[in-house]
Scaffold this motif. Structure first.
Motif, PDB file in Angstrom:
ATOM      1  N   LEU A   1     -57.011  -2.815   8.238  1.00 51.33           N
ATOM      2  CA  LEU A   1     -56.702  -1.553   8.911  1.00 51.33           C
ATOM      3  C   LEU A   1     -56.400  -0.447   7.902  1.00 51.33           C
ATOM      4  CD1 LEU A   1     -56.167  -0.123  11.649  1.00 51.33           C
ATOM      5  CD2 LEU A   1     -53.802  -0.818  11.421  1.00 51.33           C
TER       6      LEU A   1
ATOM      7  N   ARG B   1     -61.759   7.131  15.525  1.00 56.05           N
ATOM      8  CA  ARG B   1     -60.336   7.013  15.844  1.00 56.05           C
ATOM      9  C   ARG B   1     -60.109   5.936  16.908  1.00 56.05           C
ATOM     10  NH1 ARG B   1     -57.479  12.416  17.508  1.00 56.05           N
ATOM     11  NH2 ARG B   1     -57.775  11.516  19.566  1.00 56.05           N
ATOM     12  N   ASP B   2     -60.979   5.883  17.895  1.00 57.56           N
ATOM     13  CA  ASP B   2     -60.836   4.878  18.947  1.00 57.56           C
ATOM     14  C   ASP B   2     -60.926   3.463  18.370  1.00 57.56           C
ATOM     15  OD1 ASP B   2     -60.580   6.890  20.726  1.00 57.56           O
ATOM     16  OD2 ASP B   2     -62.511   6.601  21.725  1.00 57.56           O
TER      17      ASP B   2
ATOM     18  N   SER C   1     -55.550  -1.420  15.489  1.00 57.98           N
ATOM     19  CA  SER C   1     -54.098  -1.407  15.286  1.00 57.98           C
ATOM     20  C   SER C   1     -53.378  -2.008  16.496  1.00 57.98           C
ATOM     21  CB  SER C   1     -53.608   0.005  15.004  1.00 57.98           C
ATOM     22  OG  SER C   1     -53.669   0.769  16.175  1.00 57.98           O
ATOM     23  N   ARG C   2     -53.883  -1.711  17.675  1.00 61.04           N
ATOM     24  CA  ARG C   2     -53.253  -2.253  18.891  1.00 61.04           C
ATOM     25  C   ARG C   2     -53.337  -3.777  18.897  1.00 61.04           C
ATOM     26  NH1 ARG C   2     -56.232  -2.241  23.685  1.00 61.04           N
ATOM     27  NH2 ARG C   2     -57.409  -0.452  22.931  1.00 61.04           N
ATOM     28  N   ARG C   3     -54.485  -4.299  18.533  1.00 60.90           N
ATOM     29  CA  ARG C   3     -54.656  -5.755  18.546  1.00 60.90           C
ATOM     30  C   ARG C   3     -53.813  -6.418  17.461  1.00 60.90           C
ATOM     31  NH1 ARG C   3     -59.941  -3.724  19.550  1.00 60.90           N
ATOM     32  NH2 ARG C   3     -60.536  -4.126  21.693  1.00 60.90           N
ATOM     33  N   VAL C   4     -53.728  -5.765  16.314  1.00 62.77           N
ATOM     34  CA  VAL C   4     -52.916  -6.337  15.239  1.00 62.77           C
ATOM     35  C   VAL C   4     -51.451  -6.379  15.655  1.00 62.77           C
ATOM     36  CG1 VAL C   4     -52.177  -6.089  12.839  1.00 62.77           C
ATOM     37  CG2 VAL C   4     -54.531  -5.590  13.455  1.00 62.77           C
ATOM     38  N   ARG C   5     -50.994  -5.323  16.311  1.00 65.63           N
ATOM     39  CA  ARG C   5     -49.598  -5.311  16.757  1.00 65.63           C
ATOM     40  C   ARG C   5     -49.333  -6.423  17.756  1.00 65.63           C
ATOM     41  NH1 ARG C   5     -48.429  -1.097  19.756  1.00 65.63           N
ATOM     42  NH2 ARG C   5     -46.203  -1.360  19.569  1.00 65.63           N
ATOM     43  N   LYS C   6     -50.263  -6.659  18.662  1.00 65.29           N
ATOM     44  CA  LYS C   6     -49.985  -7.710  19.651  1.00 65.29           C
ATOM     45  C   LYS C   6     -50.023  -9.080  18.987  1.00 65.29           C
ATOM     46  CE  LYS C   6     -54.537  -8.307  21.833  1.00 65.29           C
ATOM     47  NZ  LYS C   6     -55.293  -8.462  23.069  1.00 65.29           N
TER      48      LYS C   6
ATOM     49  N   ILE D   1     -60.171   2.577  15.300  1.00 66.35           N
ATOM     50  CA  ILE D   1     -58.956   2.313  14.518  1.00 66.35           C
ATOM     51  C   ILE D   1     -57.788   2.032  15.463  1.00 66.35           C
ATOM     52  CG2 ILE D   1     -57.279   3.376  12.961  1.00 66.35           C
ATOM     53  CD1 ILE D   1     -59.671   4.691  11.538  1.00 66.35           C
ATOM     54  N   GLU D   2     -57.733   2.764  16.543  1.00 66.40           N
ATOM     55  CA  GLU D   2     -56.683   2.513  17.544  1.00 66.40           C
ATOM     56  C   GLU D   2     -56.799   1.089  18.078  1.00 66.40           C
ATOM     57  OE1 GLU D   2     -54.781   1.896  21.237  1.00 66.40           O
ATOM     58  OE2 GLU D   2     -56.945   1.979  21.071  1.00 66.40           O
TER      59      GLU D   2
ATOM     60  N   ARG E   1     -49.128  -9.704  15.979  1.00 62.75           N
ATOM     61  CA  ARG E   1     -47.866  -9.861  15.261  1.00 62.75           C
ATOM     62  C   ARG E   1     -46.741 -10.244  16.219  1.00 62.75           C
ATOM     63  NH1 ARG E   1     -45.590  -4.783  12.316  1.00 62.75           N
ATOM     64  NH2 ARG E   1     -46.079  -5.596  10.263  1.00 62.75           N
ATOM     65  N   MET E   2     -46.696  -9.602  17.372  1.00 58.04           N
ATOM     66  CA  MET E   2     -45.644  -9.923  18.336  1.00 58.04           C
ATOM     67  C   MET E   2     -45.747 -11.380  18.789  1.00 58.04           C
ATOM     68  SD  MET E   2     -43.681  -7.301  18.693  1.00 58.04           S
ATOM     69  CE  MET E   2     -42.744  -7.715  20.166  1.00 58.04           C
ATOM     70  N   MET E   3     -46.959 -11.861  18.974  1.00 61.38           N
ATOM     71  CA  MET E   3     -47.153 -13.250  19.406  1.00 61.38           C
ATOM     72  C   MET E   3     -46.671 -14.220  18.329  1.00 61.38           C
ATOM     73  SD  MET E   3     -48.530 -13.523  22.495  1.00 61.38           S
ATOM     74  CE  MET E   3     -49.841 -14.709  22.801  1.00 61.38           C
TER      75      MET E   3
ATOM     76  N   ARG F   1     -53.978  -6.293   8.813  1.00 63.07           N
ATOM     77  CA  ARG F   1     -53.304  -5.057   8.386  1.00 63.07           C
ATOM     78  C   ARG F   1     -53.982  -4.481   7.151  1.00 63.07           C
ATOM     79  NH1 ARG F   1     -47.787  -6.415   6.609  1.00 63.07           N
ATOM     80  NH2 ARG F   1     -48.132  -4.569   5.353  1.00 63.07           N
TER      81      ARG F   1
END
Lengths: 391, 359
Positions: free
Chosen positions: A272, A291-292, A298-303, A294-295, A305-307, A269
């Motif tokens: 990012l 932008r791609d 962020s997408r990988r960091v979110r997953k 950064i996207e 975190r969920m794990m 994070r």
């Protein structure tokens, strides 16, 4: 299904953010610049003690009331750890306190051992540390291969061997040292011994130079005919039985690996946010390629975190989470590394100059795939569950 | 923070799983060859009551939301994603009307589909060429997962446009999902039966459509992982099960990690939809993640079976094709990351946590 957090949790995260920004970040940067851990007498540590940090979770032999320490959820710990690691991961390990061996002493120690070794951490007069000495130059992931040995000597024991990468070892009041009493038995032949700082034969302390996470010491030391009494062996009397119970719990649910995953998420994070700031500053946000990327981060960091949160939530429910814990640790470390690498690319030669925080994060984060079970060990554990990979 | 499904959803999931195991998996090649699900399967499907999942309660449905949908779709697609599409009479066409036009319009829409089995189809303008006049619409969609439809809903910008006539299906071979049919759909100045405009609703409709297909993709990938992992424990090479060679053991671990993580993003986005939170970026992001990992999970499942994987005797080649085909819908990966990344640099998404209540 419900993925929000409550106001109390939000407040704890904000407290961690304040502490991280005000204390952890500058301390971590200072250590990185000096390429050395913060010295023992650094005012950072005094402020830790003033704030009431560096204490043991052990309530004492005669706790004033049964409900003295609030039980905190693993999920809560994960979110706080994520936030602290965002500001500086190394400082988390540099913090004073009974550290890694604390849980072993609480679970397996005798009352006398708890009093003697954790007592000084109840309300410490000064910053105090303790450490756990497991890793050796020739025994890392394969802990059964360690060669530091303990030989019976009358009532006591004689320890010989060498340890390495031990956090805070040179500044520890005592070191809990893992040694083998019977190499043929592997892990089952190992015992842990308290060795107090200053004991004759304990020495050769060498603080290693590291690529990153410079703010805490990773230290090697030697044990040269170190004599300790029988009372220095962790547990003694009912040890085996208690240890078996402890091991069973460890095999059912694990909170340590999700914490490493959460710390990885915090570091990613940080990467990012820095990458986005950099992109804005240099007017790159309109570029699709930027932008791609950064996207993607962020997408990988979110997953990740969920794990981590799922594995922690399972631990809170006291449900089996071994595979989820390993998955979160393996994924979090990998994603944090990838994120830092992508972000450095965004910086180009500005990153190459070596004084941007993303460059520091790139060096720091590699450790996350090594500590608390390497990525390969995690994959072995996962494969044991999925396809019965033999030990 | 709660990852529990709850008893009601557990039951729904269990029902869908049983149907998939007993009815969809055994017939997956038959359904693919006949481009349809059997009559018996349709009637057992109607009996268990999952066909009306998102139909408003006022219209006699279960009135469930996006979370229920993604859970059911994963289970069905773990059996046969094509059959899952064939069995759902309304698909995301219904949720589009629900979000853009509201409950009453959705109830009317369901009531208007009187033929049995009904089939409504959603076309997102990302997946077709759409020319819109005031009361007419022309569409050229190179591939839709159907051979017929009673009604078509076009999600075009902020609008949902309903067609009941004037469109034709021309069968194509289809890269996958043939159990649902595979056609080129064209409409030339077809009359518009109804149209509604609602920017917020259209955005939520798009999220729900993406999550609909994302969960099918999760199901296909799960099946690919489970089948190849089981095979790796039976097939021996060099004196031991191939799954006990670390090269494959680690690959199988990676596949499982990838699918689990993608699923959690789908669940989180679906939860946001049901909670009424902003969901456009999370849903696009979850959809992008599913597509991203499907690029390796599908081919790796085939790889684990080696030459056998390439043959139609095993289902993994179908999983590989269908995972890829699913990921081409709803604008595919590029549209998904475009939308997920659009306001990334200016908004708190994706890393802020949602705070809820005060206890």
């Amino acid at each position: 299904m419900e993925f929000s957090i409550d106001a109390d949790m939000q407040r704890r995260i904000e407290e961690a953010r304040e502490l991280g920004e005000k204390e952890f970040r500058p301390a971590g940067l200072e250590a990185d610049r000096n390429a050395a851990p913060l010295p023992v007498g650094h005012p950072f540590f005094d402020r830790c003690i003033e704030r009431g940090e560096g204490r043991t979770r052990w309530a004492g032999l005669n706790p004033p009331s049964a409900s003295s320490a609030p039980t905190r959820s693993v999920v809560g710990t994960l979110l706080v750890m994520e936030e602290l690691a965002y500001w500086d991961r190394g400082i988390i390990n540099a913090m004073p306190g009974p550290g890694l061996p604390e849980q072993s002493v609480i679970s397996m120690g005798t009352d006398e051992q708890k009093e003697k070794y954790l007592g000084p951490f109840l309300k410490p007069d000064r910053p105090r540390w303790a450490c756990f000495g497991m890793t050796e130059p020739g025994a890392g992931s394969d802990a059964a291969a360690l060669t530091t040995n303990a030989k019976k000597d009358g009532d006591g024991w004689i320890l010989n061997g060498a340890k390495c990468f031990i956090g805070s070892a040179s500044r520890s009041d005592w070191l809990l040292v893992q040694a083998t009493v019977d190499p043929a038995k592997g892990r089952a032949g190992q015992r842990a011994f308290f060795v107090e700082q200053g004991t004759e034969g304990l020495g050769g302390f060498k603080i290693e130079k590291k690529m990153g996470l410079k703010s805490y010491e990773s230290t090697s030391f030697t044990l040269d005919n170190v004599r300790v009494s029988a009372a220095h062996q962790l547990g003694a009397g009912g040890r085996t039985e208690k240890k078996a119970g402890f091991k069973t719990a460890m095999q059912t649910f694990n909170a340590g690996r999700p914490v490493m995953a959460a710390q990885s998420v915090g570091m990613a994070r940080s990467v990012l946010d820095e990458a986005i700031s950099f992109a804005k500053l240099h007017d790159l946000t309109k570029k699709d390629r930027v932008r791609d990327r950064i996207e993607g981060i962020s997408r990988r960091v979110r997953k990740a975190r969920m794990m981590s949160l799922r594995a922690g939530w399972l631990a809170d429910q006291q449900r089996a989470n071994i595979i989820e814990a390993s998955m979160s640790k393996a994924l979090g470390a990998q994603i944090a590394q990838e994120s830092a690498s992508f972000a450095l690319e965004l910086l180009g030669t500005i990153g190459g100059a070596g004084n941007h925080i993303i460059e520091k994060l790139y060096r720091d984060v590699k450790a996350m795939d090594i500590v608390e079970g390497t990525g390969q060990i995690q994959r072995m554990l996962i494969a044991r569950s999925l396809v019965g990979l033999p030990r | 923070m709660n990852f529990e499904l709850g008893d009601d959803l557990e039951l729904v999931v269990e029902t869908a799983r049983k149907l998939a195991e007993s009815e969809l998996t055994p017939r997956l090649r038959e359904s693919e060859a006949t481009r349809a699900v059997s009559e018996e399967l349709l009637s057992s499907w109607e009996e268990i009551g999952l066909a009306d999942l998102e139909v408003p309660e006022a219209a006699g449905g279960a009135g469930l939301g996006a979370v229920a949908r993604v859970l059911v779709n994963e289970e069905l697609a773990a059996g046969d994603a094509g059959a899952a599409l064939a069995l759902d009479p309304y698909g995301p066409a219904l949720t589009t009307i629900l979000e853009v036009a509201g409950q009453e319009a959705a109830s009317k829409f369901v009531a208007s589909l009187s033929t049995r089995p009904a089939r409504a189809l959603l076309i997102m303008s990302e997946d077709a060429q759409v020319d819109l006049a005031s009361d007419r619409i022309s569409i050229d969609a190179p591939w839709v997962t159907a051979d017929r439809a009673d009604a078509i809903v076009v999600l075009h910008g902020d609008e949902a446009i309903l067609l009941r006539e004037g469109f034709t299906f021309e069968h194509v071979r289809g890269a996958g999902l043939r159990a649902a049919g595979a056609s080129r759909l064209t409409a030339s100045s077809a009359p518009i039966a109804a149209r509604w405009s609602n920017p917020e609703g259209a955005s939520r409709a798009k999220s729900r459509a993406r999550l609909y297909y994302a969960s099918l993709l999760i199901g296909v990938m799960r099946a690919a992982c489970e089948f190849s992992a089981a095979y790796s424990q039976e097939r021996e090479a060099f004196g031991k099960p191939i799954g006990h060679h670390q090269a494959l053991a680690f690959l199988i671990a990676e596949m499982r990690i990838a699918v689990d993580a993608a699923r959690l993003l789908v669940h989180e986005a679906a939860w946001r939809v049901d909670a009424g939170l902003p969901s456009a970026a999370p849903a696009s992001s979850a959809w992008a993640e599913c597509i991203d990992v499907s690029r390796t999970v599908g081919p790796n499942a085939v790889q684990i079976l080696g030459g056998h994987g390439f043959m139609a005797d095993y289902p993994v080649e179908k999983f590989m094709r269908e995972a890829r085909a699913l990921g081409l819908l709803c604008g595919g990966f590029d549209a998904a990351i475009e939308e997920a990344g659009r306001d990334l640099v200016d908004s708190a998404f994706p890393l802020s946590l949602t705070t809820h209540g005060a206890n």
